[in-house]
Scaffold this active site. Structure first.
Site, mmCIF file in Angstrom:
data_model
loop_
_atom_site.group_PDB
_atom_site.id
_atom_site.type_symbol
_atom_site.label_atom_id
_atom_site.label_comp_id
_atom_site.label_asym_id
_atom_site.label_seq_id
_atom_site.Cartn_x
_atom_site.Cartn_y
_atom_site.Cartn_z
ATOM 1 N N CYS A 1 47.358 19.716 11.335
ATOM 2 C CA CYS A 1 46.390 20.766 11.690
ATOM 3 C C CYS A 1 45.226 20.224 12.499
ATOM 4 C CB CYS A 1 45.842 21.451 10.430
ATOM 5 S SG CYS A 1 47.111 22.329 9.520
ATOM 6 N N ASP B 1 27.764 6.188 6.903
ATOM 7 C CA ASP B 1 27.331 7.444 6.272
ATOM 8 C C ASP B 1 25.831 7.604 6.490
ATOM 9 O OD1 ASP B 1 27.489 9.829 4.987
ATOM 10 O OD2 ASP B 1 27.850 9.015 2.982
ATOM 11 N N GLU C 1 49.102 36.424 24.151
ATOM 12 C CA GLU C 1 49.163 35.047 24.664
ATOM 13 C C GLU C 1 48.543 34.090 23.649
ATOM 14 O OE1 GLU C 1 50.509 33.815 27.301
ATOM 15 O OE2 GLU C 1 50.920 35.507 28.629
ATOM 16 N N ASP D 1 25.832 54.855 47.702
ATOM 17 C CA ASP D 1 25.822 55.712 48.893
ATOM 18 C C ASP D 1 26.195 54.952 50.160
ATOM 19 O OD1 ASP D 1 23.600 54.155 48.812
ATOM 20 O OD2 ASP D 1 22.161 55.741 49.231
ATOM 21 N N ASP D 2 26.706 53.706 50.028
ATOM 22 C CA ASP D 2 27.149 52.930 51.196
ATOM 23 C C ASP D 2 28.663 53.027 51.327
ATOM 24 O OD1 ASP D 2 24.788 51.728 52.316
ATOM 25 O OD2 ASP D 2 24.626 50.563 50.478
ATOM 26 N N HIS E 1 49.916 25.318 5.238
ATOM 27 C CA HIS E 1 49.001 25.012 6.350
ATOM 28 C C HIS E 1 48.076 26.199 6.645
ATOM 29 C CE1 HIS E 1 51.029 21.227 7.206
ATOM 30 N NE2 HIS E 1 52.165 21.872 7.028
ATOM 31 N N ASP F 1 55.315 40.349 23.981
ATOM 32 C CA ASP F 1 55.548 39.312 24.982
ATOM 33 C C ASP F 1 56.695 38.434 24.504
ATOM 34 O OD1 ASP F 1 55.140 37.940 27.336
ATOM 35 O OD2 ASP F 1 53.748 36.516 26.449
ATOM 36 N N ASP G 1 33.579 90.453 65.982
ATOM 37 C CA ASP G 1 34.484 89.437 66.530
ATOM 38 C C ASP G 1 33.660 88.348 67.212
ATOM 39 O OD1 ASP G 1 37.464 89.569 68.669
ATOM 40 O OD2 ASP G 1 36.475 87.941 67.610
ATOM 41 N N GLU H 1 23.828 10.863 10.337
ATOM 42 C CA GLU H 1 25.242 10.511 10.602
ATOM 43 C C GLU H 1 25.372 9.859 11.973
ATOM 44 O OE1 GLU H 1 27.535 10.702 8.427
ATOM 45 O OE2 GLU H 1 27.124 12.340 7.027
#
Length: 1435
Positions: free
Chosen positions: A1190, A1030, A1299, A772-773, A1163, A1211, A513, A1065
């Protein structure tokens, strides 16, 4: 080696060693190169003896030469060496490798005609074929000799080991020399298990066979008697021809070499397979954070050589991608060097730069003053109240810590009885008898750990241990103790710690104990006098008899002390006895879960020999490794481990101590790749203001995390002995080693898992973790905060991570990640610029690094002039004189850094504002703040992405850089204040053809306003003279002409030297601007010139473009237009003839009209036009560019998306007041789109179910819109087993693919809108055009073709995996003709009609089907005498 080195002797060897490896280089050929070449030839199954004669060298050259284009650097080096060796044999005088290659080419060209003539003569003479598989028998007949199992075995080995790398092609060419189509098919059948590769090969063969049939049509009418039929494509492939027919064709007169033709087709297919299996794209070559710049450049150019592109494209890749894909540290210096820097200048400027080590050097210098001051203060504050009493660990034997803080591994086995083979819950022992030998007592050695021990085996419970205490024993006890073998009981607390003790010779069971002060026993007769005493307990007071000097023995350890005898419910041994025998209460470290690690597929561990070391280094390494072994970090190993990595030692900076370094470069190459857990370092500007802050550092971070047991063997290293006196001592790592590529990622991952429970229980604590920081902040009072910090330290300690007191910062300012943190502000740690009379390259590199670090809070810092000093090939120690501009720049920077500037912390309730200022010379600075004059962060931008640019483009790029930076730090985009007027912006924005998204902004009137210096008109200027211009140049002679013809009859032509088509050119534009009035129309047929001028640059690296800009600024109005070349347009055709005379040939192409007609309808993009009508890309681009619908914007810039076949992005976009729901298959770009009645969850879910019914949908990626987060969509996803992922709020890049497709779809709808009455019709027309009429990207397919190809490939791959897993369930017993005894069991790799391919141990063999028995593997079974392989069921 002697045999290999005997290739040359005497004078030839002298001549060999005079030849240089490179023109003008220092290194020359040596004997070791011949030894290397011999070994390489053996790898390619070629006879090394061929090197001994010039004829043999020529044979080797003929074998290797076809594979040079797709071969590795080693193959090219081998070819070069053999070419030089041939020249030495023939006594041809050459100075270097290049001359030798030129000689070989010259010899081959001269002998080509002779060879062809000799071959023709040979056919006329009808001599016997000498091809190896076809031989002449005794009767003079041509018969076939079957390809040998040894050859097939070699071919299978090649494919299995090389995995379709470029070396496979020359190996195949060598092994199939002179083979018939039947032999070639036998070779292909042996590797038929590679189904995807074989399918590609089959497709190539079918295409070539069809082409053969087209070029060699069948002659009409019957075949004349005695004449053989001509082979068809399928005959050459061996599917519709017999072996006799193949022999007849190959040996006939005239001969048809069907074997060689078929071999050529197979090699074409193998080239495609090699490109598929070795998909190294130049876009994938990126510099690692710690990779030296020189190594990165080597990899870059090695891959560039293999790219299928023109030299112009390769030059562009070198100028753009080399800098773009460098790591951030090198990129900063390279961009400051500018566009004109050479490779040598770049490599010199970036010597020693890059990665954390570079940052550490910069930070260490910046912190040197602060650190020295703090150290002195800490020494003054030391409390020397008395000599500290040293403790000693009974676990490892070292002084300075106790066992509960010990990092050494615990012993395996049951925690109750100590035996291995069962766990404590299954233990049958009644009480603990776990004795350990060789205690770490005073005057005793620490116990030794077995090599396999690791912390992962430690118990997770508290345990009670008994050890020898510091208290002195009586003479009797001490004497007796010296003669006793001390043992070490370990008792866990899963049950009550009851042990049998001997008290004055009487046995009693007692409870140990640690909470009781005294030892109390039930009624026991003890000798001697006693005195009465009253003691208090939990149940009240009891009367006891107190006996002094009682002898007690517990688990073999003896003590003498006071014992109380009375009516106690249980016998108790209290702390007065427990302390004498050294009993302690231990908290064992919890096991950290090991991360499984593997080598890359097909690779073995490193086997690099240890290089010699000096005596002092060997002694130092021996001491270091002895300590590490005691701590359990490394373990000794025996000779059974074949792996080796070299080690060495260096002295620590400003110290006499040594540091051990392990050269893990070879292991790092062979170790699997890891995902970087943390992609950057946290920034203090993103920290929220907190009441209380602490900064902790984890000690010995890597050595606290165990390494995967199965991987430890690959970390083996050896400490050699002096003069090889004894065999070297071998060790392997048990923990994460320093310098190994997996250590950072595994440590970060382990630390994150360990901190997760603490974060969940304490949400009020903010923990920033980088390696470790640890930064810990909270709004608690300081006392509560520090209590939580101690909880965190205890939590980490439980897992074996110590947080040393000396690195525990409790009071501000806090030094963290190179920053200095105060309660309400932050700054970078003190930056002091050195004062020097002379500056070396290394000094300037460090100076630029410091200034770049300081620029994140000090505004207006410039480094451009300093970086210019680093141009040119210079050594690190070369002294560089400062230019006047650099001195001025340095002086300005010193003035800026003189006064310390602080940043504030982020307040989430306030808006972010970013203000950009122009500094001139292409340099910009910005400040991000929430309140005026309180900056969160500052920075600078000085990129010049293209050779010709203007301030508005640079401003746009700076805005995008700051937006990305803000999303990373704060998770949202700031409002911008830009130094440009709205009118100027809108004027440029509407005309700029490759517009990109930028966020909300407002005008701020600061110095250096951005403005457009000139403006191009959108319509022809009425009344102004029109100049048709040209230019043309000859590629070989570099001579050219430039000129113009006007609508009023004027014309002019000038001749140019050392020029190109593009320069002529531009020269023509310059002539027109010079000779025209204030208003002028100019018409050109050059897309190149049009693209440069339409972007309205105001600065350029090209002197000619700068001259054009000056002329444009002088004009009042300029209209610049483009027309397609060679289309019969009046003025354009006239000027074309004018400048083309004697310079270039004009090519007129068919099919242009049809291509234009289809483009006007659909197109389609230029790739589809070029593919469908067989037009060159430049013509296809001109057709698309001439279309008014285009020419609005350029094509979308494609990035790289890592995607699998089942991922779709969804979307909603809006057009004409209606909602269009768009779904994009990420891997292919395929679109499904519909106009939906309302943007609701119900409509979205219905669309999703329709999509899932048509295509395999596994994952959908959406934004956080209400329709996508609705219950209806979730239900549809659940029913269709679809996983839903959401994008990042406020970040348009997270939904980048869809997008981009929204913009593309709207663009196509705009092109076809006038062809449809309703929007929903136009949407479906646009979807059709996108999916099936636009080609490009991976494979040059349309999106519709690509999605089908991807899904089909996915199904084939899954089926292949099933077949592989099924075939691995079988084992093979086999025998060969020489040995009738059955061998096996071997692993079945492939099963063909006539043979099987097996793996026996590590050897791969081809065995005839009749000599093999295939048996299903039923696992391990006991076999009796009558259980023979031949009696089991065969497959």
């Amino acid at each position: 080696m002697g045999a290999r080195a005997s290739v040359l002797s005497g004078g030839k060897l002298d001549a060999w060693e005079k030849i240089r490896l490179r023109p003008g280089g220092k290194k020359k050929y040596r004997l070791k190169h011949l030894v290397w070449a011999s070994r390489e030839l053996e790898r390619f199954a070629l006879n090394p003896g061929l090197l001994e004669t010039p004829e043999g060298c020529l044979q080797i050259i003929e074998q290797i030469q076809p594979a040079i284009k797709t071969g590795t650097e080693e193959l090219k080096s081998l070819f070069n060496l053999v070419a030089v060796l041939y020249c030495v044999h023939r006594k041809i005088d050459v100075k270097d490798t290049k001359e030798a290659l030129d000689k070989i080419e010259e010899i081959q060209n001269k002998s080509q005609q002779k060879t062809q003539q000799a071959a023709a003569d040979k056919e006329k003479d009808n001599k016997v074929s000498q091809n190896y598989p076809i031989v002449q028998n005794a009767q003079g007949q041509m018969v076939h000799q079957a390809i040998s199992p040894r050859t097939l075995n070699a071919w299978v080995k090649v494919v299995e080991e090389k995995a379709f790398s470029p070396e496979v092609i020359p190996m195949f060419s060598a092994l199939s020399e002179g083979a018939t189509p039947q032999d070639l098919n036998a070779m292909l059948n042996t590797v038929g298990g590679h189904q995807a590769a074989m399918q590609m090969l089959k497709d190539t063969i079918n295409e070539e066979a069809a082409e053969w049939d087209r070029v060699h049509p069948v002659h009409a009418g019957p075949i004349p008697p005695g004449q053989m039929r001509e082979p068809r494509g399928s005959d050459i492939a061996g599917t519709t021809s017999t072996l006799q027919e193949q022999i007849a064709w190959m040996t006939g007169n005239p001969a048809i070499p069907v074997g060689d033709i078929y071999k050529r087709w197979i090699i074409l297919g193998l080239n495609k397979i090699v490109r598929m299996y070795s998909p190294v794209s130049i876009l994938d070559i990126k510099q690692g954070p710690k990779e030296p710049f020189r190594d990165y450049v080597d990899r870059f150019f090695k891959t560039l050589r293999a790219e299928q592109a023109t030299q112009d494209v390769k030059n562009w890749m070198t100028e753009t991608l080399l800098v773009q894909n460098a790591n951030p540290d090198c990129k900063t210096i390279l961009r400051a060097l500018g566009q004109g820097a050479s490779i040598e200048e770049m490599m010199t400027a970036c010597q020693g730069v890059g990665g954390p080590s570079h940052k550490a050097r910069v930070l260490a210098e910046a912190m040197s003053q602060v650190t020295n001051t703090n150290t002195a203060i800490m020494m003054q504050k030391g409390n020397f109240k008395g000599q500290r009493k040293f403790v000693k660990c009974f676990n490892c034997g070292k002084e300075g810590h106790i066992a509960r803080n010990c990092r050494a591994p615990r012993k395996k086995g049951c925690w109750k009885c100590g035996r291995e083979g069962h766990q404590m819950k299954d233990c049958t022992e009644r009480q603990a008898k776990f004795f350990r030998e060789n205690l770490a007592f005073q005057q005793r050695e620490a116990r030794k750990f077995s090599p396999e021990q690791a912390r992962t085996n430690s118990p997770t419970s508290r345990e009670l241990r008994v050890r020898r205490g510091d208290d002195p024993l009586s003479e009797a006890g001490a004497a007796e103790g010296q003669g006793t073998s001390l043992s070490f009981p370990q008792i866990t607390l899963w049950q009550r710690p009851l042990v049998t003790v001997k008290i004055e010779g009487q046995l009693r069971e007692a409870l140990l104990d640690t909470g009781a002060d005294d030892t109390v026993l039930e009624e026991i007769n003890l000798p001697g006098k006693w005195k009465p005493k009253m003691i208090g307990g939990i149940g009240g007071f009891i009367k006891v008899r107190q006996y002094e000097q009682v002898a007690i023995e517990i688990c073999g350890k003896k003590a003498i002390g006071t014992v109380l005898v009375g009516p106690t419910p249980v016998n108790i041994i209290g702390r007065n006895i427990l302390t004498q025998i050294g009993c302690t209460l231990n908290f064992p470290i919890s096991p950290i879960e090991t991360v499984p690690v593997k080598l890359k597929p097909g690779m073995d561990g490193p086997k690099v020999k240890q290089w010699p070391l000096t005596e002092e280094k060997i002694k130092a390494l021996t001491e270091i490794c002895t300590e590490m072994e005691k701590e359990g970090k490394i373990s000794r190993i025996g000779p059974e481990n074949p792996y080796s990595t070299p080690i060495f030692a260096i002295k620590k900076k400003d110290s006499t101590k040594w540091r051990k370094l392990v050269d893990f470069r070879e292991l790092n190459k062979r170790t699997q790749d890891f995902w970087e857990v943390q992609l950057g370092i946290p920034h203090p500007a993103g920290l929220k203001k907190k009441k209380s802050v602490s900064v902790l550092d984890v000690g010995d971070a890597y050595f606290s995390v165990p390494l995967d047991k199965e991987f430890r063997k690959y970390t083996a290293f050896t400490i050699p002995s002096i003069n090889n006196e004894t065999p070297g001592i071998r060790y392997q790592y048990n923990v994460l080693p320093q310098g190994w590529k997996g250590s950072p990622a595994i440590f970060q991952s382990s630390m994150t898992k360990i901190l997760a429970p603490f974060r969940e229980q304490n949400p009020e604590m903010v923990i920033y973790q980088y390696m470790d920081d640890l930064y810990v902040g909270s709004d608690l009072e300081i006392g509560q905060h520090r209590a939580k910090i101690e909880e965190l330290r205890a939590h980490l300690l439980k897992w074996g991570f110590t947080t040393p007191d000396k690195k525990h910062q409790k009071e501000p300012p806090f030094l963290w990640m190179g920053y200095e943190l105060h309660p309400d502000k932050w700054t970078v740690q003190t930056v002091k610029l050195p004062e020097k009379d002379s500056w070396t390259v290394n000094d300037i590199q460090k100076l630029v690094g410091k200034l770049n670090w300081a620029s994140q809070i000090y505004p207006n810092i410039k480094v451009k002039q300093l970086c210019k000093l680093l141009r040119g090939a210079k050594a690190l120690t070369d002294i560089i004189p400062l230019t006047k501009e650099a001195e001025l720049e340095l002086a300005e920077n010193r003035e800026i850094l003189r006064e310390p500037i602080h940043g504030v912390y982020y307040d989430p309730s306030k808006d972010l504002i970013a203000e950009i200022r122009k500094q001139g010379q292409g340099q910009w600075t910005y400040q991000i703040y929430q309140e005026p004059f309180k900056n969160l962060k500052t920075g600078k931008y000085a990129k010049m992405r293209t050779a010709h640019t203007n301030d508005i483009k640079q401003l746009t790029e700076a805005v995008q850089k700051i937006s990305t930076e803000s999303i990373v730090i704060w998770g949202k985009i700031p409002k911008f204040r830009l130094p440009i007027q709205k009118e100027t912006w809108e004027t440029w924005w509407t005309e700029y053809w490759q517009a990109t998204w930028i966020p909300e902004w407002e005008f701020v009137n600061t110095p250096h306003l951005v403005k457009l210096w000139y403006q191009l008109e959108t319509e022809p200027i009425a009344g102004a003279e029109t100049y048709y211009i040209d230019g043309a140049a000859n590629r070989e002679t570099k001579l050219g002409k430039a000129g113009y013809v006007t609508d009023r009859g004027k014309q002019k032509v000038v001749s140019l030297t050392e020029t190109t088509n593009q320069k002529t050119e531009l020269q023509a534009i310059y002539l027109a601007l010079q000779d025209s009035g204030l208003e002028v129309n100019i018409v050109t047929d050059s897309q190149y010139a049009l693209g440069i001028i339409q972007a309205q640059p105001d600065k350029s690296e090209s002197e000619l473009v700068n001259q054009i800009i000056e002329e444009l600024i002088k004009k009042e109005k300029v209209y610049l237009s483009w027309v397609p070349a060679h289309k019969g347009i009046g003025g354009n055709e006239q000027v074309d003839k004018l400048v083309s005379s004697g310079v270039r040939k004009v090519l007129f192409l068919d099919g242009i009209d049809k291509a234009q007609e289809e483009h006007e309808r659909y197109h389609n993009n230029w790739r589809a036009v070029a593919s469908d009508f067989n037009l060159p890309p430049i013509v296809a681009k001109e057709i698309v560019a001439s279309c008014d619908k285009c020419q609005l914007k350029g094509e979308a810039m494609h990035g790289q998306v890592d995607c699998s076949p089942g991922i779709w992005q969804l979307d909603c976009t809006h057009l004409e007041g209606q909602v269009i729901l768009v779904a994009v298959h990420v891997a292919s770009g395929y679109i499904e789109a519909e106009v939906i009645p309302a943007e609701t969850g119900k409509e979205t879910a219905y669309f999703l179910l329709k999509l899932a019914s048509r295509w395999p949908v596994k994952v959908i990626h959406t934004d956080n819109g209400s329709n996508f987060t609705s219950a209806a969509v979730k239900a549809a996803c659940w029913w269709a087993d679809i996983q839903q992922e959401f994008g990042i709020p406020y970040n348009p890049q997270s939904q980048g693919v869809v997008e981009s497709m929204n913009k593309e779809l709207k663009k196509i709808i705009g092109q076809v809108r006038d062809q449809a009455e309703h929007l929903k019709t136009a949407v479906q027309m646009a979807v059709f055009i996108h999916n099936f009429k636009r080609k490009g990207g991976i494979g040059g397919y349309s999106a519709g073709e690509r999605i089908i190809d991807i899904i089909a490939t996915d199904i084939q791959t899954k089926e292949l995996q099933k077949q592989i897993s099924n075939i691995q369930k079988f084992r093979v017993y086999y025998r060969d003709s020489r040995d009738p005894i059955w061998k096996g069991p071997a692993k079945l790799l492939w099963k063909g009609e006539g043979a099987v391919v097996i793996q026996d141990n590590s050897e791969i063999k081809v065995v005839p089907r009749r000599e093999a028995k295939i048996i299903r593997d039923y696992g391990k079974q006991m076999a009796g005498d009558d259980c023979v392989a031949s009696r089991q069921d065969e497959d």
